[in-house]
Design a protein around this motif. Structure first.
Motif, PDB file in Angstrom:
ATOM      1  N   CYS A 132      -5.041   5.629  -6.422  1.00 40.73           N
ATOM      2  CA  CYS A 132      -3.415   5.721  -5.793  1.00 40.73           C
ATOM      3  C   CYS A 132      -3.652   5.170  -4.317  1.00 40.73           C
ATOM      4  O   CYS A 132      -2.743   4.542  -3.749  1.00 40.73           O
ATOM      5  CB  CYS A 132      -3.170   7.057  -6.016  1.00 40.73           C
ATOM      6  N   ILE A 133      -4.609   5.694  -3.609  1.00 38.30           N
ATOM      7  CA  ILE A 133      -4.602   5.465  -2.246  1.00 38.30           C
ATOM      8  C   ILE A 133      -4.799   3.657  -2.015  1.00 38.30           C
ATOM      9  O   ILE A 133      -3.971   3.057  -1.312  1.00 38.30           O
ATOM     10  CB  ILE A 133      -5.960   6.042  -1.447  1.00 38.30           C
ATOM     11  N   ALA A 134      -5.695   3.194  -2.815  1.00 42.84           N
ATOM     12  CA  ALA A 134      -5.887   1.790  -2.707  1.00 42.84           C
ATOM     13  C   ALA A 134      -4.470   1.084  -3.247  1.00 42.84           C
ATOM     14  O   ALA A 134      -4.309   0.202  -2.419  1.00 42.84           O
ATOM     15  CB  ALA A 134      -6.952   1.462  -3.896  1.00 42.84           C
ATOM     16  N   ILE A 135      -3.927   1.519  -4.293  1.00 44.37           N
ATOM     17  CA  ILE A 135      -2.607   0.732  -4.578  1.00 44.37           C
ATOM     18  C   ILE A 135      -1.517   0.943  -3.391  1.00 44.37           C
ATOM     19  O   ILE A 135      -0.838   0.304  -3.414  1.00 44.37           O
ATOM     20  CB  ILE A 135      -2.114   1.550  -6.094  1.00 44.37           C
ATOM     21  N   LEU A 136      -1.470   2.233  -2.918  1.00 49.37           N
ATOM     22  CA  LEU A 136      -0.720   2.444  -1.995  1.00 49.37           C
ATOM     23  C   LEU A 136      -0.632   1.566  -0.691  1.00 49.37           C
ATOM     24  O   LEU A 136       0.525   0.723  -0.242  1.00 49.37           O
ATOM     25  CB  LEU A 136      -0.688   3.810  -1.400  1.00 49.37           C
ATOM     26  N   VAL A 137      -1.625   1.147  -0.192  1.00 49.25           N
ATOM     27  CA  VAL A 137      -2.115   0.211   0.922  1.00 49.25           C
ATOM     28  C   VAL A 137      -1.607  -1.262   0.307  1.00 49.25           C
ATOM     29  O   VAL A 137      -0.966  -2.055   1.067  1.00 49.25           O
ATOM     30  CB  VAL A 137      -3.571   0.456   1.462  1.00 49.25           C
ATOM     31  N   HIS A 138      -2.201  -1.504  -1.010  1.00 54.81           N
ATOM     32  CA  HIS A 138      -2.061  -2.970  -1.187  1.00 54.81           C
ATOM     33  C   HIS A 138      -0.524  -3.020  -1.639  1.00 54.81           C
ATOM     34  O   HIS A 138      -0.155  -4.083  -1.306  1.00 54.81           O
ATOM     35  CB  HIS A 138      -3.092  -3.007  -2.702  1.00 54.81           C
ATOM     36  N   LYS A 139       0.047  -2.195  -2.142  1.00 55.19           N
ATOM     37  CA  LYS A 139       1.462  -2.441  -2.737  1.00 55.19           C
ATOM     38  C   LYS A 139       2.222  -2.553  -1.387  1.00 55.19           C
ATOM     39  O   LYS A 139       3.489  -2.977  -1.498  1.00 55.19           O
ATOM     40  CB  LYS A 139       1.878  -1.423  -3.766  1.00 55.19           C
ATOM     41  N   SER A 140       1.866  -1.668  -0.257  1.00 55.13           N
ATOM     42  CA  SER A 140       3.075  -1.623   0.887  1.00 55.13           C
ATOM     43  C   SER A 140       3.095  -3.077   1.356  1.00 55.13           C
ATOM     44  O   SER A 140       4.092  -3.650   1.860  1.00 55.13           O
ATOM     45  CB  SER A 140       2.411  -0.665   1.744  1.00 55.13           C
ATOM     46  N   ILE A 141       1.915  -3.893   1.507  1.00 49.14           N
ATOM     47  CA  ILE A 141       1.945  -5.040   2.052  1.00 49.14           C
ATOM     48  C   ILE A 141       2.556  -6.043   1.025  1.00 49.14           C
ATOM     49  O   ILE A 141       3.185  -7.022   1.619  1.00 49.14           O
ATOM     50  CB  ILE A 141       0.357  -5.558   2.209  1.00 49.14           C
ATOM     51  N   ILE A 142       2.273  -6.048  -0.169  1.00 49.52           N
ATOM     52  CA  ILE A 142       2.892  -6.773  -1.342  1.00 49.52           C
ATOM     53  C   ILE A 142       4.250  -6.748  -1.332  1.00 49.52           C
ATOM     54  O   ILE A 142       4.976  -7.701  -1.219  1.00 49.52           O
ATOM     55  CB  ILE A 142       2.246  -6.495  -2.642  1.00 49.52           C
ATOM     56  N   VAL A 143       4.960  -5.684  -1.179  1.00 51.59           N
ATOM     57  CA  VAL A 143       6.281  -5.487  -1.389  1.00 51.59           C
ATOM     58  C   VAL A 143       7.016  -5.808  -0.092  1.00 51.59           C
ATOM     59  O   VAL A 143       8.269  -6.462  -0.175  1.00 51.59           O
ATOM     60  CB  VAL A 143       6.796  -3.917  -1.604  1.00 51.59           C
TER      61      VAL A 143
END
Length: 303
Positions: free
Chosen positions: A191-202
């Motif tokens: 979840c932490i990995a996806i949170l950081v990754h998805k924040s930049i992506i969105v």
């Protein structure tokens, strides 16, 4: 409610809220929507777009494609499918050509409609006292040898929609990875990995939507739907675990492959060429593409 389920629901809510927050920054801040700013303003926007291009390039090469190839090979091994034909790559190519064919059909329709519209209003406009302006335009059309003066290679709403669609589908699978976990520590780690990754992506997706001059209401709709995708995947994963279902892995792998092919098309034929083919600050643009790629590569390396 057991602790693992609480952690998954917490991850679901966190992903939803953080994605909405980062997605609406470019969509709501007027600075990002101002297309008539100073040269410095346009340069900064272009560099932000290049950074986003580097982010998408890294997401394509280091995240989406490797995830898909790993998943589809696991499914083929589980189904005991053995073939010398590169089936995973073929599925990805199908996604690429699907977008290519649909886009060419759309652009061909627009060219035909543009040609019809160009022939009909000229005489009517001349009678309204605008003859000089349109005659000059007609001369330009004749001398150029083209009938439609539209930069179809620039950011287009259609390509932005396909970018949104491929990223959304990938987000569902990311959420599914969280929902299918059996330990709370693994849930938090992913979840932490996806949170950081998805924040930049969105954030990058929102910048692209704004630059494509998508209507603000549609930008809000895109960001809202995109924000829901990972939580939706988590919900599906929780349901599968609770119901103890094991079917659908092959369908998921095929959809992942189509999404990966779509993303390859958008990354290499839309995002990067648009910025690199526009004049000015070429080395600086490359630097920001590398910077965006490096940020995502570092996050991938960290885990």
């Amino acid at each position: 409610m057991e602790y693992l389920l609480q952690v998954k629901i917490g991850a679901l809510v966190g992903l939803l809220l953080l994605t909405l927050l980062f997605g609406f920054i470019p969509a709501r801040v007027k600075w990002f929507r101002n297309t008539n700013g100073t040269e410095t303003h346009r340069t900064v926007l272009s560099l932000i777009s290049c950074f986003a291009g580097g982010v998408f390039l890294a997401a394509c090469l280091l995240d989406i494609i490797p995830d898909y190839l790993s998943d589809v090979r696991d499914v083929l091994d589980a189904q005991k499918v053995e073939t010398s034909f590169p089936l995973p790559e073929f599925i990805m190519a199908a996604g690429f050509f699907l977008v290519l064919i649909v886009e060419r059909i759309v652009l061909n329709f627009r060219e035909m409609r543009g040609s019809r519209e160009e022939r009909s209003p000229l005489m009517a406009d001349n009678r309204n006292g605008h003859g000089h302006g349109h005659s000059h335009g007609a001369a330009d059309l004749e001398s150029s040898g083209h009938h439609v003066h539209v930069d179809f290679q620039a950011h287009s709403p259609f390509r932005s929609f396909m970018l949104f669609l491929s990223l959304s589908l990938h987000s569902v699978f990311e959420g599914l990875a969280i929902g299918l976990q059996s330990t709370d520590s693994k849930v938090l780690e992913i979840c932490i990995a996806i949170l950081v990754h998805k924040s930049i992506i969105v954030f990058s997706l929102s910048v692209k939507l704004v630059q494509s001059e998508v209507r603000p209401l549609w930008v809000a709709a895109y960001i809202g739907v995109f924000a829901v995708m990972s939580p939706l995947g988590i919900g599906i994963g929780i349901s599968v675990v609770e119901a103890q279902l094991a079917s659908g892995a092959l369908i998921q792998a095929v959809l992942e492959g189509l999404a990966a092919g779509t993303f390859v098309y958008i990354t290499f034929l839309e995002i990067l060429p648009h910025e690199l083919n526009s004049p000015g600050k070429q080395l600086l643009k490359v630097l920001f593409i590398l910077l965006g790629f490096s940020v995502m590569a570092g996050l991938t390396f960290v885990g």
